[in-house]
Enzyme design. Sequence first.
Site, short mmCIF file in Angstrom:
data_model
loop_
_atom_site.label_atom_id
_atom_site.label_comp_id
_atom_site.label_asym_id
_atom_site.label_seq_id
_atom_site.Cartn_x
_atom_site.Cartn_y
_atom_site.Cartn_z
N GLU A 1 -35.45 -51.93 23.09
CA GLU A 1 -36.42 -52.55 24.00
C GLU A 1 -36.57 -51.73 25.28
O GLU A 1 -37.69 -51.55 25.78
CB GLU A 1 -35.98 -53.98 24.33
CG GLU A 1 -36.15 -54.92 23.15
CD GLU A 1 -35.57 -56.31 23.38
OE1 GLU A 1 -36.02 -57.24 22.71
OE2 GLU A 1 -34.68 -56.47 24.24
N GLY B 1 -30.83 -60.94 24.62
CA GLY B 1 -30.35 -62.16 23.97
C GLY B 1 -30.43 -62.04 22.46
O GLY B 1 -29.63 -62.63 21.73
C1 5RP Z 1 -34.09 -59.65 22.53
C2 5RP Z 1 -34.65 -60.01 23.84
C3 5RP Z 1 -35.61 -61.13 23.88
O1 5RP Z 1 -36.83 -60.66 24.34
C4 5RP Z 1 -35.07 -62.20 24.78
O2 5RP Z 1 -33.82 -62.60 24.27
C5 5RP Z 1 -36.00 -63.41 24.87
O3 5RP Z 1 -36.12 -64.00 23.63
P1 5RP Z 1 -36.84 -65.40 23.42
O4 5RP Z 1 -38.28 -65.16 23.64
O5 5RP Z 1 -36.47 -65.76 21.99
O6 5RP Z 1 -36.25 -66.37 24.39
O7 5RP Z 1 -34.36 -59.42 24.86
O8 5RP Z 1 -33.14 -58.65 22.62
#
Ligand code: 5RP
Length: 235
Positions: free
Chosen positions: A107, A100
Amino acid sequence: MSSTEELKKEAGIHAAKFIKNGMKVGLGTGSTVKYTILELSRRIKEENLEIKCVPTSIATEKLSLENGIELYELSSLNGLDVVIDGADEFDQDMSLIKGGGGALVREKIIAQAAKKVIIVADESKKVQFLGKFPLPVEVIKFSWKETRRKISKLLQLDESKIIRRNIKDSNVAMITDNGNYILDLHLEQIKNPKKLENSLLNLAGILDCGIFFDIADVVVLSTKKGIEIVNNKRA
Ligand code: 5RP
């Protein structure tokens, strides 16, 4: 602070308890793991915690350095003990959608380098089936339109809808830390995450996708009733 933000904070801070002196630690990206990073920074200063950290994104690198956390190159550490990271969705098998924040490639590399993968999440991230959250796919710029055409054909999607825009200027596409584009696939329901991941990774031009299958070991889940530690059944 909103109640969702409170839940994120509780999960983030709780997860930092898994980190012990001497560990090599991957630092995830996002608004939940931000609280883990701040808590680790506090422990480094107040408890003399000694750890070696590797960030999963430029945003996390910046946040960590601003908070006095010393960072290392992944290649200099010969693997990691643990990574703490967020997720956009997780299902009962602890398969995840991530990316996201657009950091999915680093990651996943860091998750695969770590002996233990800890996910921090509030209860809104728990789903029966992955897929309501659009699945991020990082594609190489050179061939992005051809890759989009291939993906659209494979999954019967509308091509016009899937390129991620820059948050600050929707006229331009978002560029990842690796210099690529993100395509967000609106799938609604992913019945077989592993099969979908394999099909996508078969297409040249896709660097990786946000399906994290059989990678998470623990989810630190923050609910209105308190923290729940969910362990992967295979662990
Ligand atoms: C970023 C990610 C984040 O870990 C994922 O989007 C969750 O984010 P948040 O804790 O802001 O909801 O995968 O690439």
